[in-house]
Design a protein around this motif. Sequence first.
Motif, PDB file in Angstrom:
ATOM      1  N   LYS A  50      -8.928  17.834  42.008  1.00  0.00           N
ATOM      2  CA  LYS A  50      -9.495  16.505  41.738  1.00  0.00           C
ATOM      3  C   LYS A  50     -10.875  16.362  42.372  1.00  0.00           C
ATOM      4  CE  LYS A  50      -5.296  13.927  40.882  1.00  0.00           C
ATOM      5  NZ  LYS A  50      -4.521  12.735  41.133  1.00  0.00           N
ATOM      6  N   GLU A  51     -11.025  16.878  43.588  1.00  0.00           N
ATOM      7  CA  GLU A  51     -12.341  16.827  44.224  1.00  0.00           C
ATOM      8  C   GLU A  51     -13.372  17.605  43.413  1.00  0.00           C
ATOM      9  OE1 GLU A  51     -10.679  16.742  48.820  1.00  0.00           O
ATOM     10  OE2 GLU A  51     -12.229  18.149  48.274  1.00  0.00           O
ATOM     11  N   GLU A 102     -13.200  18.281  40.209  1.00  0.00           N
ATOM     12  CA  GLU A 102     -13.451  17.547  38.962  1.00  0.00           C
ATOM     13  C   GLU A 102     -14.445  16.415  39.199  1.00  0.00           C
ATOM     14  OE1 GLU A 102      -9.119  18.222  36.739  1.00  0.00           O
ATOM     15  OE2 GLU A 102      -9.561  16.317  37.682  1.00  0.00           O
ATOM     16  N   ASN A 103     -14.274  15.699  40.312  1.00  0.00           N
ATOM     17  CA  ASN A 103     -15.215  14.615  40.646  1.00  0.00           C
ATOM     18  C   ASN A 103     -16.619  15.164  40.890  1.00  0.00           C
ATOM     19  OD1 ASN A 103     -13.242  12.660  40.401  1.00  0.00           O
ATOM     20  ND2 ASN A 103     -12.731  12.630  42.575  1.00  0.00           N
ATOM     21  N   SER A 104     -16.680  16.268  41.652  1.00  0.00           N
ATOM     22  CA  SER A 104     -17.993  16.887  41.901  1.00  0.00           C
ATOM     23  C   SER A 104     -18.614  17.379  40.607  1.00  0.00           C
ATOM     24  CB  SER A 104     -17.846  18.063  42.877  1.00  0.00           C
ATOM     25  OG  SER A 104     -17.420  17.621  44.133  1.00  0.00           O
ATOM     26  N   PHE A 110     -18.070  16.185  37.596  1.00  0.00           N
ATOM     27  CA  PHE A 110     -18.504  14.999  36.835  1.00  0.00           C
ATOM     28  C   PHE A 110     -19.838  14.480  37.378  1.00  0.00           C
ATOM     29  CE2 PHE A 110     -18.181  11.401  34.171  1.00  0.00           C
ATOM     30  CZ  PHE A 110     -18.623  10.313  34.910  1.00  0.00           C
ATOM     31  N   ASP A 111     -19.950  14.409  38.713  1.00  0.00           N
ATOM     32  CA  ASP A 111     -21.213  13.949  39.320  1.00  0.00           C
ATOM     33  C   ASP A 111     -22.359  14.868  38.928  1.00  0.00           C
ATOM     34  OD1 ASP A 111     -19.737  12.840  42.494  1.00  0.00           O
ATOM     35  OD2 ASP A 111     -19.861  11.850  40.541  1.00  0.00           O
TER      36      ASP A 111
END
Length: 187
Positions: free
Chosen positions: A159-160, A162-164, A166-167
Amino acid sequence: MENNKVKVKIYGQEYVIAGEKTKEEIMQVAAHVDMKMQEVTQAAKTAGVVPSNIAVLSAINITSEYFQVLEEMEELKRMNMQLEKDAQHYVQLWDESKKNYMDYKEETQAIVLQKDELMSQLKQKDEDIQKLMQAAENAKAQAQTSMDEVVKEIEGKCKELENSFFDLQMENLQLKKELEKYKNNNG
């Protein structure tokens, strides 16, 4: 290059002008000089002054315009150099973003491989647990708890990432927009 000879009329007098420019360019220059001389004459009449040398005053006005155009050209050159520096900077940022994206992609692939390996280990452990189920019920409970924590940790890392990721994509889109904007402005 051949010399073109053009008969022109400047301030009421005819002149033959020869030069390497086209006839149209020579005529355009002569028309500009005539216009400036007419403007100086009109300005002098409006001010109630009798100009003694229209040609000199016209030459001063034309030279003043010339120097103004030179200044504007220098300013445009400075602006162009700055835009080129800015473009280089954004290209560098873009390249760095691409590299970061590739690094994140490699890390994600490594984590997926790690997850697959862990899942394979989990399967093996499940098989071992089935064989030893009657003899080691407590060991099974501990192994299951341990594996659940590992899976949660891996999912948290995913998840981390994926967030990174996306950013990073959002930053890439912003950089693309800025680059297109600079391309359009310099186009």
